[in-house]
Structure formats: C-alpha cells, structure tokens
Write an enzyme that holds these catalytic residues in place. Structure first.
Site, short mmCIF file in Angstrom:
data_model
loop_
_atom_site.label_atom_id
_atom_site.label_comp_id
_atom_site.label_asym_id
_atom_site.label_seq_id
_atom_site.Cartn_x
_atom_site.Cartn_y
_atom_site.Cartn_z
CB SER A 1 24.37 18.70 -2.09
OG SER A 1 25.15 18.46 -0.94
CG ASP B 1 22.94 25.18 -0.21
OD1 ASP B 1 23.47 26.30 -0.17
OD2 ASP B 1 22.72 24.51 0.82
CG HIS C 1 21.87 21.13 1.76
ND1 HIS C 1 22.71 22.01 1.12
CD2 HIS C 1 22.34 19.88 1.46
CE1 HIS C 1 23.64 21.33 0.45
NE2 HIS C 1 23.43 20.04 0.64
#
Length: 309
Positions: A120, A147, A218
C-alpha cells in the site's frame, strides 16, 4: 520518524535495531554478503502488523539465509488524515535511503543485494527509497509493490508535491514487480512495473473476500507474496503461475495458454517483463500450484465471492 530492525535467520530471529552508535554489535547479527529484504507496512499499520509479520516469518521459515529488515513508520502512517501520511512517504523513503547508504558505506550491505518490499503506502515508501538510493549512484536490485496505494498517487494526487518521484515506478530499481489486488479502489490500476501481476483480474473482490471486503482484497497482495516464499524455488507444479495476457477475460478463456509464463511472488523471473494474469483459490493455500484455469473450479464459486474471509 522511523525505526529499522534487522534479523538474520541463522544468528538472530528477534532483531536488532540499526543505528550508527553500535555497529560492532550490529555486525554480529547480519551477513553483509547476503540479500537484504526490507519490508515496509502501509497506512494505519506498523512493523508488528500481519502485513510485515507474515512476510518476515515466511523468510525466517524458508531455506534462504537473508537479512530481514522491518521498517516501522507507524507514527506517520497512523495519522488519520490519509493525505498527510501519503505526502510523508517521500520523507520516510529518504530517511530509509540514508540508512541503506550508511550500511553500504560501512561495508555492511551491497546495493545489488537490496530488495525493497512494500504494501500500500509502503510500496511508495519503497519507491521513494529506491529513487534516493539511485540518486546516490547505484540502483537497488528489486522493488516489489504489494497493491501500491492508488488514492493520492494514481487518483486525486493534486496535493502531492512530486507525484513522479513519490509514486512507485520502474525507474526506481533495476527490477520492479507489482501485485495488483484492488485496482480502482484502494490499489493502483496501471501497470507501473517491469512486471505486473493481476491475480483474478486484479480487482475487488478477491476470491474469498466478499463484496464489501475492500480491505481484504487490498491485503491479499501481501498474503499471496508471503505464501509464495514458502515454495523456496520456481517449480512448475507449485506456486502462483501466470500467463502473459491482454486481459483476465482472455486468460479465463484459455486464449493465452501458449503465451509467456511467469511465477508471481518471491521467485518471479526478473528476466521476463509484461502484464500477467492468474487465478487463485478463495482460501489458503491460495496458489493453484500450476493447475490450468478452469471456470468451473471452486475458486470462482459465487459462494466464495460472498465469504467475508
């Protein structure tokens, strides 16, 4: 701003903090000739979160002898205003780059052995780190973006001072691989690496996450990567095997079966570039282990799509 703790499998599983004050002690706990794995968490997280712990433990339990460095920037990442945390990834990356260069200058690390792994916002910290290390004269070997965060970088990035420098891209390392699992919501949609993997099409919901499990989708990127470490080496019968393809629809129809193949995760073939698609199981173990895609298989069951876990 940031704590950096290192572990070396054969010498110290609990970790020692990297500092300039006691390098002699630090030397006892690392192997300067081995690979370095820097693992960085994302927003509202820390180095003790499952994001970091799962990957770290997978390395410790693997056959690899590697230096594992966990990067803790939880004070900045913990700010409730996401925009502030996103903007500060540049400074965190700059500080981490200083630590890496410091280790290099003290003959405790070789830049060609550095592999940055970030989830992230941590993916963009890794990108900024790679950018500043490269500015010093030599690019790190690899960055794996799990991601990478989309909001503030691919979308709504007007408040960032320098999106080009801050957003992870393939200029930040000799090889950049990306695992996309929540395109268009929490994660990056665009192919920004040398090799981009789109498991199950890369969009929410990932199998087993349910239609409201945005965070679950996610998180699947770091879960898949952690699982990939346990396979120890590329094996056509094990792991997250994928096909180079134009779309997940083409992949699912089998029209890419004669295309280039690559394995997603730790043992990605860095000589191969492009966009790759694959399918996964809804539950652990997630890898289909080299099985051909079958649209009647259990991973695609509507029941699995509604399962929140």
């Amino acid at each position: 701003m940031m704590d950096v703790k290192s572990r070396f499998k054969r010498k110290n599983r609990e970790g020692v903090t990297i500092s300039g004050e006691d390098l002699d002690t630090f030397k006892d706990f690392i192997d300067p000739n081995s690979a370095y794995k820097f693992i960085t968490h994302g927003w509202l997280s820390s180095s003790t979160s499952s994001t970091v712990e799962n990957i770290m433990r997978a390395y410790l339990n693997s056959t690899q002898d590697v230096n594992i460095v966990t990067v803790n920037w939880e004070i900045i990442a913990g700010r409730t205003d996401y925009r502030v945390s996103a903007s500060d990834t540049l400074n965190v990356g700059k500080e981490l780059a200083k630590r890496i260069i410091f280790l290099k200058e003290n003959n405790l690390l070789k830049i060609e052995n550095v592999h940055l792994i970030g989830h992230s916002l941590g993916a963009h910290v890794s990108g900024s780190t790679g950018y500043y290390v490269k500015e010093n004269g030599e690019a790190v070997s690899r960055i794996t973006g799990l991601d990478p965060a989309g909001p503030g970088f691919e979308l709504f990035n007007s408040y960032l001072l320098d999106p080009k420098t801050m957003a992870l891209n393939k200029e930040h390392a000799k090889f950049v691989d990306i695992i996309h699992t929540s395109c268009g919501t929490l994660g990056y949609s665009s192919a920004i690496g040398h090799t981009d993997f789109y498991p199950n099409g890369g969009t929410h919901p990932m199998p087993g996450c349910g239609i409201y499990g945005f965070a679950c989708s996610h998180a699947r990127a770091h879960v898949y990567f952690g699982e990939s470490i346990q396979y120890d080496e590329p094996n056509p019968n094990l792991g997250f095997w994928s096909k180079e393809c134009q779309s997940f629809s083409d992949f699912s129809k089998g029209t890419c079966n004669d295309k280039e193949e690559n394995v997603m995760g730790e043992y990605t073939d860095t000589s191969k570039s492009g966009v790759f698609y694959l399918a996964t199981n809804a539950n652990s173990p997630y890898a289909l282990n080299g099985k051909q895609y079958d649209d009647s298989s259990s991973w695609f069951s509507p029941l699995n799509q509604l399962n929140p876990f």
